[in-house]
Design a protein around this motif. Structure first.
Motif, PDB file in Angstrom:
ATOM      1  N   THR A 196      15.025   1.848  -8.158  1.00 56.98           N
ATOM      2  CA  THR A 196      15.528   1.737  -6.944  1.00 56.98           C
ATOM      3  C   THR A 196      16.021   2.362  -5.651  1.00 56.98           C
TER       4      THR A 196
ATOM      5  N   ALA B 248      12.918   3.033  -3.966  1.00 57.30           N
ATOM      6  CA  ALA B 248      12.157   1.871  -4.165  1.00 57.30           C
ATOM      7  C   ALA B 248      13.493   1.864  -2.160  1.00 57.30           C
TER       8      ALA B 248
ATOM      9  N   ALA C 188       7.494   3.938  -1.711  1.00 59.84           N
ATOM     10  CA  ALA C 188       8.481   2.852  -2.004  1.00 59.84           C
ATOM     11  C   ALA C 188       7.219   1.953  -3.077  1.00 59.84           C
TER      12      ALA C 188
ATOM     13  N   LEU D 137       8.579   0.538  -6.566  1.00 64.56           N
ATOM     14  CA  LEU D 137       8.791  -1.272  -6.861  1.00 64.56           C
ATOM     15  C   LEU D 137       7.946  -0.982  -8.428  1.00 64.56           C
TER      16      LEU D 137
ATOM     17  N   TYR E 282       9.243  -2.616 -11.577  1.00 65.21           N
ATOM     18  CA  TYR E 282       8.556  -4.250 -12.582  1.00 65.21           C
ATOM     19  C   TYR E 282       8.658  -3.948 -14.069  1.00 65.21           C
TER      20      TYR E 282
END
Length: 122
Positions: free
Chosen positions: A65, A68, A96, A100, A104
């Protein structure tokens, strides 16, 4: 140190072809940190791509996180500063995107674990 750098750049000026002079003298060109910082930041992208093969249980959601968010923030910043730094923009977009996707994967894995635990409890 600055004097050594300036002299080495002045020496290299003689060897840069005429067609590449606009890039060489650009405010975000190879003579500045604005060029070299994004070049070395591609290492983060390469590491992120290499991490795509890691098992999802070893991914740190907090770290992913943070990376990102850094990619998103610096992507925006690179288009606001003068001169606009498209090299910095592109590397941060890739940072990013890779992070990301990793986030996920980590969240999906954790949800699957919760679903399996719920099925066991029934």
């Amino acid at each position: 140190m600055s004097l050594i750098y300036q002299k080495s750049m002045a020496y290299l000026d003689k060897f840069v072809p005429h067609k590449l002079q606009p890039l060489w003298r650009h405010p975000a060109g190879p003579k500045t940190i604005f060029f070299w910082a994004p070049v070395f930041k591609w290492g983060l992208v390469i590491a992120g791509i290499a991490d795509l093969t890691r098992p999802a249980d070893t991914i740190s959601p907090a770290q992913t996180t943070a990376l990102a968010a850094t990619g998103v923030i610096w992507s925006r910043y690179s288009l606001v500063i003068i001169p606009k730094n498209y090299s910095l923009f592109s590397v941060n977009v890739f940072v990013a995107i890779t992070q990301l996707y990793q986030l996920y994967r980590a969240v999906s894995y954790q949800q699957q674990l919760k679903e399996k635990a719920n099925v066991k409890n029934l």
